[in-house]
Design an enzyme around this catalytic site. Sequence first.
Site, PDB file in Angstrom:
ATOM      1  N   GLU A 153       0.831  -1.207   0.000  1.00 28.29           N
ATOM      2  CA  GLU A 153       0.000   0.000   0.000  1.00 28.29           C
ATOM      3  C   GLU A 153       0.864   1.256   0.000  1.00 28.29           C
ATOM      4  O   GLU A 153       0.581   2.210  -0.700  1.00 28.29           O
ATOM      5  CB  GLU A 153      -0.917   0.026   1.234  1.00 28.29           C
ATOM      6  N   CYS A 190     -13.045   1.131 -15.639  1.00 31.30           N
ATOM      7  CA  CYS A 190     -13.354   2.548 -15.446  1.00 31.30           C
ATOM      8  C   CYS A 190     -12.042   3.321 -15.326  1.00 31.30           C
ATOM      9  O   CYS A 190     -11.673   3.775 -14.255  1.00 31.30           O
ATOM     10  CB  CYS A 190     -14.209   2.693 -14.187  1.00 31.30           C
ATOM     11  N   CYS A 243     -17.988   1.061 -20.386  1.00 38.69           N
ATOM     12  CA  CYS A 243     -19.268   0.998 -19.675  1.00 38.69           C
ATOM     13  C   CYS A 243     -20.114  -0.193 -20.132  1.00 38.69           C
ATOM     14  O   CYS A 243     -20.880  -0.744 -19.344  1.00 38.69           O
ATOM     15  CB  CYS A 243     -20.049   2.285 -19.882  1.00 38.69           C
TER      16      CYS A 243
HETATM   17  S1  SF4 Z   1     -20.509   2.387 -16.059  1.00 43.34           S
HETATM   18 FE1  SF4 Z   1     -18.755   3.301 -17.043  1.00 43.34          FE
HETATM   19  S2  SF4 Z   1     -18.387   5.209 -15.978  1.00 43.34           S
HETATM   20 FE2  SF4 Z   1     -19.762   4.008 -14.714  1.00 43.34          FE
HETATM   21  S3  SF4 Z   1     -18.417   2.957 -13.288  1.00 43.34           S
HETATM   22 FE3  SF4 Z   1     -18.722   1.586 -15.021  1.00 43.34          FE
HETATM   23  S4  SF4 Z   1     -17.051   2.019 -16.455  1.00 43.34           S
HETATM   24 FE4  SF4 Z   1     -17.156   3.684 -14.962  1.00 43.34          FE
END
Ligand code: SF4
Length: 318
Positions: free
Chosen positions: A36, A183, A190
Amino acid sequence: MFKEAHRKLYQWYQENGRHDLPWRQNSDAYRIWVSEIMLQQTQVKTVLERFYFPFLEKFPTLQALAEAHEDEVLKQWEGLGYYTRARNLHKTAQICRDALPQSVTELVALPGIGQSTAHAVAAFAYHTPVPIMDANVKRILYRVFGVKKANDRELWQLAYRLFDEERPFDYNQAMMDIGAMLCQAKQAACDRCPFNDICKATEDGPLLYPEKRAKKQVPVRLKHIVIHKHDGRYALRQRQTRFLNGLWGFMEHDEVQEAQHIGEIKHQYSHFHLHAKVYFSASMVEEEAAWYTKEEIEKLALSGADHKAFALLQESGL
Ligand code: SF4
Protein backbone atom coordinates in the site's frame (compact mmCIF):
# COMPACT_ATOMS: atom_id res chain seq x y z
CA MET A 1 -30.26 -0.38 -2.39
CA PHE A 2 -27.34 -1.58 -4.51
CA LYS A 3 -28.01 -5.30 -4.09
CA GLU A 4 -28.34 -6.04 -7.78
CA ALA A 5 -25.27 -3.93 -8.63
CA HIS A 6 -23.27 -5.84 -6.00
CA ARG A 7 -24.41 -9.16 -7.39
CA LYS A 8 -23.23 -8.18 -10.87
CA LEU A 9 -20.01 -6.83 -9.39
CA TYR A 10 -19.06 -10.19 -7.86
CA GLN A 11 -20.00 -12.07 -10.97
CA TRP A 12 -17.74 -9.80 -13.03
CA TYR A 13 -14.95 -10.07 -10.46
CA GLN A 14 -15.07 -13.83 -10.38
CA GLU A 15 -14.75 -14.02 -14.14
CA ASN A 16 -12.37 -11.13 -14.77
CA GLY A 17 -10.62 -10.06 -11.54
CA ARG A 18 -6.84 -9.90 -11.15
CA HIS A 19 -6.67 -12.79 -8.72
CA ASP A 20 -2.94 -13.29 -9.20
CA LEU A 21 -1.62 -10.03 -7.68
CA PRO A 22 0.95 -11.16 -5.09
CA TRP A 23 -0.49 -9.12 -2.22
CA ARG A 24 -3.79 -10.92 -2.84
CA GLN A 25 -2.20 -14.30 -2.34
CA ASN A 26 -1.90 -13.81 1.39
CA SER A 27 -3.40 -11.71 4.12
CA ASP A 28 -0.19 -10.80 5.91
CA ALA A 29 -0.70 -7.27 7.29
CA TYR A 30 2.99 -6.41 6.94
CA ARG A 31 3.10 -7.29 3.24
CA ILE A 32 -0.17 -5.54 2.51
CA TRP A 33 1.01 -2.43 4.32
CA VAL A 34 4.32 -2.36 2.40
CA SER A 35 2.50 -2.74 -0.91
CA GLU A 36 0.00 0.00 0.00
CA ILE A 37 2.77 2.43 0.89
CA MET A 38 4.72 1.64 -2.29
CA LEU A 39 1.59 1.98 -4.42
CA GLN A 40 0.75 5.43 -3.05
CA GLN A 41 2.89 7.23 -5.61
CA THR A 42 4.03 4.44 -7.89
CA GLN A 43 2.33 2.26 -10.50
CA VAL A 44 1.56 -1.41 -9.85
CA LYS A 45 3.82 -2.52 -12.72
CA THR A 46 6.87 -0.64 -11.38
CA VAL A 47 6.28 -1.79 -7.81
CA LEU A 48 5.93 -5.40 -8.91
CA GLU A 49 8.83 -5.50 -11.32
CA ARG A 50 11.42 -3.67 -9.27
CA PHE A 51 10.66 -2.96 -5.67
CA TYR A 52 8.15 -5.12 -3.81
CA PHE A 53 9.97 -8.47 -3.77
CA PRO A 54 13.52 -7.15 -3.15
CA PHE A 55 12.19 -5.08 -0.23
CA LEU A 56 10.50 -8.11 1.31
CA GLU A 57 13.55 -10.23 0.73
CA LYS A 58 15.68 -7.71 2.61
CA PHE A 59 13.10 -7.08 5.34
CA PRO A 60 10.87 -10.19 5.43
CA THR A 61 9.03 -9.25 8.61
CA LEU A 62 7.95 -6.19 10.53
CA GLN A 63 10.55 -7.05 13.12
CA ALA A 64 13.34 -7.28 10.54
CA LEU A 65 12.37 -3.83 9.28
CA ALA A 66 12.29 -2.46 12.83
CA GLU A 67 15.79 -3.76 13.51
CA ALA A 68 17.30 -2.35 10.30
CA HIS A 69 19.27 0.87 10.21
CA GLU A 70 17.47 3.77 8.51
CA ASP A 71 20.23 3.96 5.87
CA GLU A 72 19.54 0.37 4.82
CA VAL A 73 15.84 1.11 4.46
CA LEU A 74 16.54 4.20 2.36
CA LYS A 75 18.98 2.25 0.20
CA GLN A 76 16.34 -0.39 -0.45
CA TRP A 77 13.81 2.34 -1.28
CA GLU A 78 16.18 3.99 -3.74
CA GLY A 79 14.46 4.79 -7.02
CA LEU A 80 10.94 4.76 -5.59
CA GLY A 81 11.11 8.42 -4.59
CA TYR A 82 9.05 10.17 -1.90
CA TYR A 83 11.47 8.98 0.75
CA THR A 84 9.33 10.15 3.66
CA ARG A 85 7.34 7.00 2.94
CA ALA A 86 10.40 4.85 3.68
CA ARG A 87 11.30 6.74 6.84
CA ASN A 88 7.73 6.48 8.13
CA LEU A 89 7.61 2.79 7.27
CA HIS A 90 10.72 2.33 9.38
CA LYS A 91 9.37 4.43 12.28
CA THR A 92 6.08 2.55 12.30
CA ALA A 93 7.91 -0.79 12.30
CA GLN A 94 9.93 0.38 15.30
CA ILE A 95 6.77 1.41 17.16
CA CYS A 96 4.87 -1.82 16.44
CA ARG A 97 7.71 -4.40 16.23
CA ASP A 98 5.64 -7.64 16.41
CA ALA A 99 2.45 -6.83 14.55
CA LEU A 100 0.49 -3.95 13.10
CA PRO A 101 -2.66 -3.12 15.04
CA GLN A 102 -6.01 -4.22 13.67
CA SER A 103 -8.29 -1.25 14.13
CA VAL A 104 -8.47 1.69 11.73
CA THR A 105 -8.19 4.10 14.70
CA GLU A 106 -4.93 2.58 15.92
CA LEU A 107 -3.53 2.28 12.41
CA VAL A 108 -4.13 5.94 11.51
CA ALA A 109 -2.30 7.01 14.63
CA LEU A 110 0.96 5.53 13.23
CA PRO A 111 3.50 7.52 11.16
CA GLY A 112 2.75 7.55 7.43
CA ILE A 113 -0.57 5.75 7.72
CA GLY A 114 -3.46 7.86 6.48
CA GLN A 115 -7.10 6.89 6.38
CA SER A 116 -6.84 5.14 3.00
CA THR A 117 -3.88 2.98 4.04
CA ALA A 118 -5.48 2.18 7.38
CA HIS A 119 -8.67 1.07 5.64
CA ALA A 120 -6.71 -1.02 3.12
CA VAL A 121 -4.72 -2.84 5.81
CA ALA A 122 -7.79 -3.35 8.02
CA ALA A 123 -9.90 -4.53 5.08
CA PHE A 124 -7.39 -6.80 3.34
CA ALA A 125 -5.37 -8.17 6.25
CA TYR A 126 -7.99 -8.37 8.95
CA HIS A 127 -11.15 -8.49 6.83
CA THR A 128 -12.64 -5.55 8.76
CA PRO A 129 -15.84 -4.41 7.02
CA VAL A 130 -14.66 -0.99 5.84
CA PRO A 131 -14.44 0.43 2.30
CA ILE A 132 -11.07 1.19 0.74
CA MET A 133 -10.16 4.32 -1.16
CA ASP A 134 -7.55 4.69 -3.85
CA ALA A 135 -7.42 6.65 -7.10
CA ASN A 136 -9.34 3.92 -8.93
CA VAL A 137 -12.09 3.70 -6.34
CA LYS A 138 -12.41 7.50 -6.24
CA ARG A 139 -12.94 7.64 -10.00
CA ILE A 140 -15.69 5.04 -9.82
CA LEU A 141 -17.42 6.94 -7.02
CA TYR A 142 -17.31 10.22 -8.93
CA ARG A 143 -18.81 8.52 -11.95
CA VAL A 144 -21.40 6.23 -10.36
CA PHE A 145 -22.83 9.09 -8.30
CA GLY A 146 -22.37 11.69 -11.08
CA VAL A 147 -20.30 14.00 -8.89
CA LYS A 148 -17.71 16.23 -10.55
CA LYS A 149 -15.97 17.56 -7.45
CA ALA A 150 -15.75 16.27 -3.90
CA ASN A 151 -13.50 16.68 -0.90
CA ASP A 152 -12.18 13.73 1.10
CA ARG A 153 -15.03 13.74 3.59
CA GLU A 154 -17.64 13.66 0.81
CA LEU A 155 -15.78 10.88 -1.01
CA TRP A 156 -15.75 8.75 2.13
CA GLN A 157 -19.50 9.30 2.47
CA LEU A 158 -20.02 8.10 -1.10
CA ALA A 159 -17.71 5.15 -0.43
CA TYR A 160 -19.87 4.05 2.49
CA ARG A 161 -23.06 4.49 0.43
CA LEU A 162 -21.92 2.10 -2.29
CA PHE A 163 -20.13 -0.27 0.10
CA ASP A 164 -21.38 -3.82 0.71
CA GLU A 165 -21.05 -4.75 4.38
CA GLU A 166 -22.07 -8.32 3.65
CA ARG A 167 -19.10 -9.10 1.41
CA PRO A 168 -16.60 -6.35 2.27
CA PHE A 169 -13.49 -8.23 1.17
CA ASP A 170 -14.72 -9.19 -2.31
CA TYR A 171 -16.33 -5.79 -2.74
CA ASN A 172 -13.05 -3.94 -2.14
CA GLN A 173 -10.99 -6.21 -4.39
CA ALA A 174 -13.56 -5.94 -7.15
CA MET A 175 -13.72 -2.15 -6.91
CA MET A 176 -9.98 -1.88 -7.42
CA ASP A 177 -10.17 -4.07 -10.49
CA ILE A 178 -13.10 -2.21 -12.02
CA GLY A 179 -11.10 1.00 -11.64
CA ALA A 180 -7.96 -0.51 -13.10
CA MET A 181 -9.55 -2.50 -15.91
CA LEU A 182 -12.86 -0.88 -16.95
CA CYS A 183 -13.35 2.55 -15.45
CA GLN A 184 -10.02 4.06 -16.39
CA ALA A 185 -9.00 7.70 -16.33
CA LYS A 186 -8.87 8.08 -20.11
CA GLN A 187 -11.43 5.49 -21.17
CA ALA A 188 -14.40 3.69 -19.71
CA ALA A 189 -15.73 0.35 -20.92
CA CYS A 190 -19.27 1.00 -19.68
CA ASP A 191 -20.82 -1.69 -21.86
CA ARG A 192 -18.93 -4.36 -19.88
CA CYS A 193 -19.21 -2.69 -16.48
CA PRO A 194 -21.40 -4.22 -13.75
CA PHE A 195 -22.37 -0.72 -12.61
CA ASN A 196 -23.74 0.44 -15.96
CA ASP A 197 -27.39 0.28 -14.75
CA ILE A 198 -26.84 2.58 -11.81
CA CYS A 199 -24.00 4.78 -13.06
CA LYS A 200 -24.95 8.46 -13.48
CA ALA A 201 -21.91 9.31 -15.58
CA THR A 202 -23.09 7.15 -18.50
CA GLU A 203 -25.75 9.80 -19.20
CA ASP A 204 -23.40 12.54 -20.34
CA GLY A 205 -19.99 10.89 -20.61
CA PRO A 206 -17.80 9.19 -17.99
CA LEU A 207 -14.70 11.17 -18.92
CA LEU A 208 -16.35 14.36 -17.66
CA TYR A 209 -16.05 12.90 -14.12
CA PRO A 210 -14.25 14.02 -12.04
CA GLU A 211 -13.68 17.54 -13.32
CA LYS A 212 -10.08 17.97 -14.48
CA ARG A 213 -7.94 20.31 -12.45
CA ALA A 214 -5.79 22.77 -14.38
CA LYS A 215 -2.21 21.51 -14.52
CA LYS A 216 0.18 23.47 -12.38
CA GLN A 217 3.31 24.81 -14.04
CA VAL A 218 6.24 23.03 -12.41
CA PRO A 219 9.18 25.42 -11.80
CA VAL A 220 12.68 24.60 -13.02
CA ARG A 221 15.58 24.88 -10.53
CA LEU A 222 19.13 25.26 -11.76
CA LYS A 223 22.03 23.85 -9.76
CA HIS A 224 25.73 23.16 -9.91
CA ILE A 225 26.75 19.77 -8.59
CA VAL A 226 30.46 19.51 -7.88
CA ILE A 227 32.14 16.17 -7.31
CA HIS A 228 35.28 16.81 -5.26
CA LYS A 229 38.00 14.17 -5.23
CA HIS A 230 40.85 13.81 -2.78
CA ASP A 231 43.11 10.82 -2.26
CA GLY A 232 40.91 8.48 -4.31
CA ARG A 233 37.80 9.44 -2.38
CA TYR A 234 34.85 11.68 -3.24
CA ALA A 235 33.06 14.22 -1.03
CA LEU A 236 29.42 13.65 -0.13
CA ARG A 237 27.03 14.84 2.54
CA GLN A 238 23.95 13.26 4.04
CA ARG A 239 20.98 15.59 3.72
CA GLN A 240 19.41 16.78 6.95
CA THR A 241 16.70 18.75 5.17
CA ARG A 242 13.03 17.81 5.07
CA PHE A 243 13.23 17.17 1.32
CA LEU A 244 15.30 14.02 0.55
CA ASN A 245 16.18 13.75 4.22
CA GLY A 246 18.74 11.04 4.94
CA LEU A 247 19.78 10.61 1.30
CA TRP A 248 23.39 11.13 0.29
CA GLY A 249 24.50 13.56 -2.39
CA PHE A 250 27.49 15.35 -3.86
CA MET A 251 28.26 18.95 -2.98
CA GLU A 252 26.23 21.76 -4.50
CA HIS A 253 27.57 25.27 -5.05
CA ASP A 254 26.10 28.53 -6.32
CA GLU A 255 29.26 29.37 -8.21
CA VAL A 256 31.86 27.07 -9.66
CA GLN A 257 35.54 27.82 -10.04
CA GLU A 258 38.42 25.67 -11.21
CA ALA A 259 36.32 22.67 -11.95
CA GLN A 260 35.96 20.46 -14.97
CA HIS A 261 32.50 20.29 -16.56
CA ILE A 262 31.61 16.60 -17.04
CA GLY A 263 27.99 16.79 -18.13
CA GLU A 264 24.44 17.86 -17.39
CA ILE A 265 21.51 16.09 -15.83
CA LYS A 266 17.78 16.62 -15.59
CA HIS A 267 15.62 15.13 -12.91
CA GLN A 268 11.90 15.52 -12.23
CA TYR A 269 10.55 15.86 -8.73
CA SER A 270 6.87 16.28 -8.00
CA HIS A 271 7.13 20.00 -7.24
CA PHE A 272 10.05 21.09 -9.45
CA HIS A 273 12.29 20.00 -12.28
CA LEU A 274 16.00 20.04 -11.61
CA HIS A 275 18.49 20.99 -14.30
CA ALA A 276 22.04 20.65 -13.07
CA LYS A 277 25.51 21.09 -14.49
CA VAL A 278 27.89 18.53 -13.08
CA TYR A 279 31.56 19.31 -12.43
CA PHE A 280 34.62 17.47 -11.22
CA SER A 281 37.10 19.20 -8.93
CA ALA A 282 40.38 18.07 -7.43
CA SER A 283 40.10 20.72 -4.72
CA MET A 284 39.03 20.18 -1.12
CA VAL A 285 35.63 21.37 0.08
CA GLU A 286 35.04 24.08 2.63
CA GLU A 287 31.91 22.58 4.17
CA GLU A 288 31.90 19.43 6.22
CA ALA A 289 31.89 16.35 4.03
CA ALA A 290 32.33 12.60 4.25
CA TRP A 291 34.77 10.99 1.80
CA TYR A 292 34.02 7.70 0.07
CA THR A 293 35.47 5.53 -2.67
CA LYS A 294 33.35 4.71 -5.71
CA GLU A 295 32.65 1.21 -4.36
CA GLU A 296 31.45 2.69 -1.08
CA ILE A 297 29.28 5.25 -2.88
CA GLU A 298 27.49 2.43 -4.69
CA LYS A 299 26.29 1.17 -1.31
CA LEU A 300 24.92 4.54 -0.14
CA ALA A 301 21.33 5.63 -0.66
CA LEU A 302 21.71 8.45 -3.19
CA SER A 303 19.01 10.80 -4.46
CA GLY A 304 17.88 10.25 -8.07
CA ALA A 305 19.78 13.32 -9.29
CA ASP A 306 22.96 12.25 -7.49
CA HIS A 307 22.70 8.84 -9.10
CA LYS A 308 22.76 10.51 -12.48
CA ALA A 309 25.72 12.67 -11.44
CA PHE A 310 27.51 9.54 -10.23
CA ALA A 311 26.89 7.87 -13.60
CA LEU A 312 28.55 10.86 -15.31
CA LEU A 313 31.51 10.52 -12.96
CA GLN A 314 31.83 6.82 -13.83
CA GLU A 315 31.71 7.61 -17.54
CA SER A 316 34.37 10.31 -17.16
CA GLY A 317 36.81 7.87 -15.57
CA LEU A 318 37.93 10.61 -13.17
S1 SF4 B 1 -20.51 2.39 -16.06
FE1 SF4 B 1 -18.75 3.30 -17.04
S2 SF4 B 1 -18.39 5.21 -15.98
FE2 SF4 B 1 -19.76 4.01 -14.71
S3 SF4 B 1 -18.42 2.96 -13.29
FE3 SF4 B 1 -18.72 1.59 -15.02
S4 SF4 B 1 -17.05 2.02 -16.46
FE4 SF4 B 1 -17.16 3.68 -14.96
